[in-house]
Design an enzyme around this catalytic site. Structure first.
Site, mmCIF file in Angstrom:
data_model
loop_
_atom_site.group_PDB
_atom_site.id
_atom_site.type_symbol
_atom_site.label_atom_id
_atom_site.label_comp_id
_atom_site.label_asym_id
_atom_site.label_seq_id
_atom_site.Cartn_x
_atom_site.Cartn_y
_atom_site.Cartn_z
ATOM 1 N N CYS A 2 -9.732 -5.060 -56.079
ATOM 2 C CA CYS A 2 -8.618 -4.477 -56.832
ATOM 3 C C CYS A 2 -8.347 -5.173 -58.172
ATOM 4 O O CYS A 2 -8.544 -6.365 -58.314
ATOM 5 C CB CYS A 2 -7.307 -4.486 -56.058
ATOM 6 S SG CYS A 2 -7.410 -3.673 -54.480
ATOM 7 N N ARG A 27 -13.485 -3.715 -60.729
ATOM 8 C CA ARG A 27 -12.885 -4.376 -59.565
ATOM 9 C C ARG A 27 -12.596 -3.394 -58.421
ATOM 10 O O ARG A 27 -12.129 -3.814 -57.354
ATOM 11 C CB ARG A 27 -11.593 -5.098 -59.969
ATOM 12 C CG ARG A 27 -11.830 -6.218 -60.980
ATOM 13 C CD ARG A 27 -10.545 -6.932 -61.330
ATOM 14 N NE ARG A 27 -9.999 -7.639 -60.198
ATOM 15 C CZ ARG A 27 -10.318 -8.866 -59.831
ATOM 16 N NH1 ARG A 27 -11.198 -9.552 -60.526
ATOM 17 N NH2 ARG A 27 -9.759 -9.426 -58.778
ATOM 18 N N TRP A 74 -9.804 -1.306 -54.699
ATOM 19 C CA TRP A 74 -10.981 -1.469 -53.861
ATOM 20 C C TRP A 74 -10.418 -1.620 -52.460
ATOM 21 O O TRP A 74 -9.847 -2.651 -52.108
ATOM 22 C CB TRP A 74 -11.766 -2.707 -54.285
ATOM 23 C CG TRP A 74 -13.121 -2.758 -53.665
ATOM 24 C CD1 TRP A 74 -14.241 -2.121 -54.096
ATOM 25 C CD2 TRP A 74 -13.493 -3.492 -52.501
ATOM 26 N NE1 TRP A 74 -15.290 -2.401 -53.266
ATOM 27 C CE2 TRP A 74 -14.870 -3.241 -52.275
ATOM 28 C CE3 TRP A 74 -12.828 -4.323 -51.627
ATOM 29 C CZ2 TRP A 74 -15.561 -3.788 -51.218
ATOM 30 C CZ3 TRP A 74 -13.523 -4.873 -50.566
ATOM 31 C CH2 TRP A 74 -14.878 -4.610 -50.369
ATOM 32 N N ASN A 98 -3.167 -7.100 -55.359
ATOM 33 C CA ASN A 98 -4.582 -7.384 -55.114
ATOM 34 C C ASN A 98 -4.628 -8.508 -54.086
ATOM 35 O O ASN A 98 -3.938 -9.503 -54.250
ATOM 36 C CB ASN A 98 -5.228 -7.816 -56.444
ATOM 37 C CG ASN A 98 -6.573 -8.527 -56.268
ATOM 38 O OD1 ASN A 98 -6.920 -9.386 -57.050
ATOM 39 N ND2 ASN A 98 -7.322 -8.161 -55.260
ATOM 40 N N GLY A 99 -5.406 -8.327 -53.012
ATOM 41 C CA GLY A 99 -5.509 -9.387 -51.999
ATOM 42 C C GLY A 99 -5.288 -8.831 -50.612
ATOM 43 O O GLY A 99 -5.405 -7.624 -50.378
ATOM 44 N N GLU A 483 -35.203 -13.793 -46.867
ATOM 45 C CA GLU A 483 -34.181 -13.436 -47.856
ATOM 46 C C GLU A 483 -34.419 -14.187 -49.172
ATOM 47 O O GLU A 483 -34.289 -13.616 -50.257
ATOM 48 C CB GLU A 483 -32.778 -13.727 -47.286
ATOM 49 C CG GLU A 483 -31.619 -13.551 -48.241
ATOM 50 C CD GLU A 483 -31.493 -12.147 -48.830
ATOM 51 O OE1 GLU A 483 -32.174 -11.222 -48.376
ATOM 52 O OE2 GLU A 483 -30.713 -12.010 -49.796
ATOM 53 N N LYS A 487 -35.115 -12.311 -52.713
ATOM 54 C CA LYS A 487 -34.283 -12.528 -53.900
ATOM 55 C C LYS A 487 -35.159 -12.877 -55.090
ATOM 56 O O LYS A 487 -34.977 -12.372 -56.185
ATOM 57 C CB LYS A 487 -33.291 -13.660 -53.593
ATOM 58 C CG LYS A 487 -31.901 -13.515 -54.055
ATOM 59 C CD LYS A 487 -30.967 -12.573 -53.376
ATOM 60 C CE LYS A 487 -31.429 -11.206 -53.089
ATOM 61 N NZ LYS A 487 -30.592 -10.479 -52.151
ATOM 62 N N GLU A 490 -37.129 -9.796 -56.341
ATOM 63 C CA GLU A 490 -36.298 -8.779 -57.000
ATOM 64 C C GLU A 490 -35.957 -9.137 -58.441
ATOM 65 O O GLU A 490 -35.963 -8.280 -59.305
ATOM 66 C CB GLU A 490 -34.961 -8.643 -56.257
ATOM 67 C CG GLU A 490 -34.994 -7.836 -55.003
ATOM 68 C CD GLU A 490 -33.594 -7.662 -54.436
ATOM 69 O OE1 GLU A 490 -32.990 -8.681 -54.036
ATOM 70 O OE2 GLU A 490 -33.097 -6.529 -54.405
ATOM 71 N N HIS A 506 -51.871 -19.346 -38.772
ATOM 72 C CA HIS A 506 -52.540 -18.144 -38.249
ATOM 73 C C HIS A 506 -53.022 -17.228 -39.377
ATOM 74 O O HIS A 506 -53.336 -16.071 -39.152
ATOM 75 C CB HIS A 506 -51.604 -17.385 -37.313
ATOM 76 C CG HIS A 506 -51.213 -18.213 -36.116
ATOM 77 N ND1 HIS A 506 -52.085 -18.511 -35.109
ATOM 78 C CD2 HIS A 506 -50.049 -18.850 -35.821
ATOM 79 C CE1 HIS A 506 -51.481 -19.275 -34.215
ATOM 80 N NE2 HIS A 506 -50.239 -19.501 -34.632
ATOM 81 N N LYS A 606 -28.729 -0.046 -56.874
ATOM 82 C CA LYS A 606 -27.798 -0.805 -56.031
ATOM 83 C C LYS A 606 -27.663 -0.169 -54.657
ATOM 84 O O LYS A 606 -27.587 -0.846 -53.652
ATOM 85 C CB LYS A 606 -26.435 -0.890 -56.739
ATOM 86 C CG LYS A 606 -25.382 -1.663 -55.964
ATOM 87 C CD LYS A 606 -25.727 -3.142 -55.895
ATOM 88 C CE LYS A 606 -24.809 -3.950 -55.014
ATOM 89 N NZ LYS A 606 -25.440 -5.200 -54.561
#
Ligand code: M6R
Length: 611
Positions: A2, A27, A74, A98-99, A483, A487, A490, A506, A606
């Site tokens: 937010c 936001r 948000w 906001n929060g 991961e 990253k 990408e 192996h 995205k």
């Protein structure tokens, strides 16, 4: 997450607020709204969806007035809808927030008991009613607001306005950003500095516990008890673009730095601190009986979320002694499905819109599974179609490379494991309480990694020109190796592969030579010695080794080319979180050094809403 904004001056408030909200739309864009105070009193407008919808409404029927507050949402509590959009009103009072107000359910019950009618499902609406109630006894808006702030638990940035006192705005901050500014005969409030730049470059960054009274003449800051607080006025020379990124050069770096807060927000309000150490999930509508009756647990996701799912498998098996199937969305869809009626099916997704995961969840539901989604975007398709939803509360993730959503998913999976463990009677209350304590310390451990970013930059400078990287990990850190490699791929376009360290011999070890840096994840855990042996295998073949280990493990200094340490206090099952943050920073620096637009890497989107 937010965005909030406030204005009081001589100009058309609606215009100033709209321009400001455009800067804050990153936001959240679930809904937008504003309240303007003019001769005719308060005029409140709210629209679902992107800001353009509110803009169209204001153009259709302009609001007149020179003071107002605005919000871009948000969603965290309640679906994106007009009722849940801010500002929230109670009588002649309006607020934007906001929060997360953690004690909102208690406050709501009390207010309902006193006759206050709620129009939304949000936590924020309690603030409006509390303020209206506090002003009933003749207190001024600032006095009443101060009293209200004392009743709130959780995180907030708030701005409020009252018809009876048209010459003042009130604001407060605790755990969410808030900036105040003054220029000419006008004052401003905003979640970040960007909306202020068109009007003034002299701003005050409010701090936690600050309460502000904002008039046309300036901004007065006090603590929660009304004692004056001195906040420096800072001259800002940022461009608007720099300001949107909070001063960071990229959204990715900003989002990496937001992880301590995102983890805290994902934990907030989930843990009821009673003797039983209960973990509460109001949105998880799957009952304890259903959890108990489930034959199998499935986790399905894509990309980074799939890596979180793999961590979940190790975690659930370790804590719950239950087998878990983990699958990639696009694979699950076309395999002969072994899902049975009553199984628990976890769909993990930042966006909640990934087509492959969504279709897998639909198929599981068709087969009779109870679908529980772990998603970041409130009101997303996956959240709406699931039997229950556990929201990660990481805020808007803009960078294509997912960072804070991943660590948020790991934290959510821990909470879920505790919940299921309790339901099954596998985890005792004391163990749950101790585990929750460890989780609460995670933001501090992540801060610790972020503070030592300079060490990771030095590693990046040494190796950024290499064309191939290997990432090795064992046990719960094997998915972290995957991961870390994803990253790097990408955002640097370097070929990188993650392997289970024990698997090297192996086949993959044939790739190793002095030109292939090998990242080895070797935190303190029961496999440490074995991982070190794997490290020695690649070192013997001349690979430069970048080791990620714990503070207490000193024997890597002589063998590894670079060593980065996470705090000793991190228990093995939580090591994936700080390790991931370190790998994100390493990938980020390498991408930047190679001149890549890390926020918008080539060929990627995205949210992958097609098969
Ligand atoms: O929104 P989701 O979590 O469902 O997205 C899944 C993947 O598309 C996503 O994690 C992707 O792999 C990211 N680019 C990773 O950084």
């Amino acid at each position: 997450m937010c965005g909030i904004i406030g204005y009081i001056g001589d100009a058309d408030a609606a215009g100033v607020l709209l321009e400001g909200l455009k800067r804050l739309e990153y936001r959240g864009y679930d809904s937008a709204g504003m309240a303007v105070l003019g001769r005719g009193g308060l005029d409140v407008r709210r629209r679902v969806g992107v800001l353009r919808h509110l803009e169209d409404e204001v153009r259709r029927a302009p609001l007149a007035g020179t003071a107002g507050i605005g919000h871009t949402r948000w969603a965290t509590h309640g679906q994106p809808s007009e009722e849940n959009a801010h500002p929230h009103r109670s009588g002649d009072v309006v607020v934007v927030h906001n929060g997360i107000i953690e004690n909102y359910l208690d406050l709501k019950r009390r207010l309902q008991g006193e006759g206050f009618a709620f129009a939304s499902e949000t936590d924020a609406e309690v603030i409006a009613h509390l303020l209206a109630r506090a002003m009933r006894d003749g207190r001024s808006l600032p006095q009443a607001f101060q009293a209200v702030v004392g009743e709130l638990q959780g995180s907030y940035a708030i701005a409020g306005l009252c018809e009876r006192e048209p010459d003042v705005l009130v604001a407060a901050r605790s755990g969410c950003p808030l900036v105040a500014g003054h220029g000419g005969e006008a004052s401003f409030l905003a979640s970040d500095v960007t909306p202020l730049l068109a009007h003034t470059r002299r701003v005050q960054f409010l701090e936690d516990g600050d309460v502000a009274v904002v008039t046309r003449r300036g901004v007065t800051v006090t603590d929660a008890d009304g004692r004056p607080v001195d906040r420096d006025t800072v001259a800002v020379d940022w461009t608007t673009e720099t300001a949107e990124k909070g001063g960071y050069p990229h959204f990715m770096l900003k989002e990496i730095h937001e992880q301590p807060q995102a983890i805290l927000d994902t934990l907030r309000g989930r843990t009821v601190v009673d003797d039983a150490g209960r973990v509460s999930f109001p949105d998880v509508t799957i009952t304890p009986d259903e959890f108990r009756a489930a034959g199998q647990i499935w986790i399905v996701a894509c990309g980074t979320s799939w890596h979180a799912g793999l961590v979940g498998k190790y975690l659930f098996e370790e804590l719950l002694h239950k087998p878990v199937h983990v699958d990639i969305g696009s694979e699950f869809r076309y395999r002969k499905s072994m899902v049975r009626k009553g199984d628990i099916f976890l769909a993990l997704s930042q966006s909640g819109e990934t087509a492959d995961t969504l279709d897998a969840a639909r198929e599981a539901r068709r087969l009779g599974a109870r679908v529980l989604s772990v998603v970041n975007v409130v009101g997303s398709t996956m959240a709406r179609e699931s039997d229950g939803v556990l929201y990660t509360r990481c805020g808007l993730e803009i960078s294509v490379a997912s960072t804070k959503a991943f660590t948020g998913q790991l934290v959510a999976l821990h909470l879920l494991a505790l919940h299921i463990g309790r339901v099954h009677g596998i985890l005792k209350e004391r163990a749950i309480r101790e585990w929750l304590d460890q989780l609460r310390q995670l933001p501090g451990h992540v801060e610790d990694v972020i503070k030592r970013d300079g060490e990771l930059l030095a590693v990046a400078k040494r190796f950024y020109q290499k064309n191939n990287f290997l990432y090795l990990g064992r046990w719960i850190n094997y998915p972290i190796a995957l991961e870390g490699a994803l990253k790097l791929k990408e955002i640097s376009y370097i070929h990188a592969e993650g392997y289970a360290a024990g698997e090297m011999k192996h086949g993959p070890i044939a790739l190793v030579d002095e030109d292939v840096p090998v990242v080895v994840l070797a935190p303190q855990d029961r496999l440490y010695r074995k991982t070190v042996s794997n490290l020695m295998e690649v070192k013997t073949r001349k690979a430069p080794v970048i080791a990620f280990t714990s503070e207490g493990e000193l024997d890597l200094e002589d063998v590894a080319d670079c060593v980065f340490r996470i705090p000793d206090a991190v228990p093995p099952l939580l090591a994936p979180v700080p390790l991931t943050v370190a790998l994100q920073l390493l990938a980020y620096h390498i991408g930047v050094l190679r001149g890549i637009d890390v926020d918008r890497p080539r060929n990627l989107a995205k949210s992958v809403t097609v098969e």
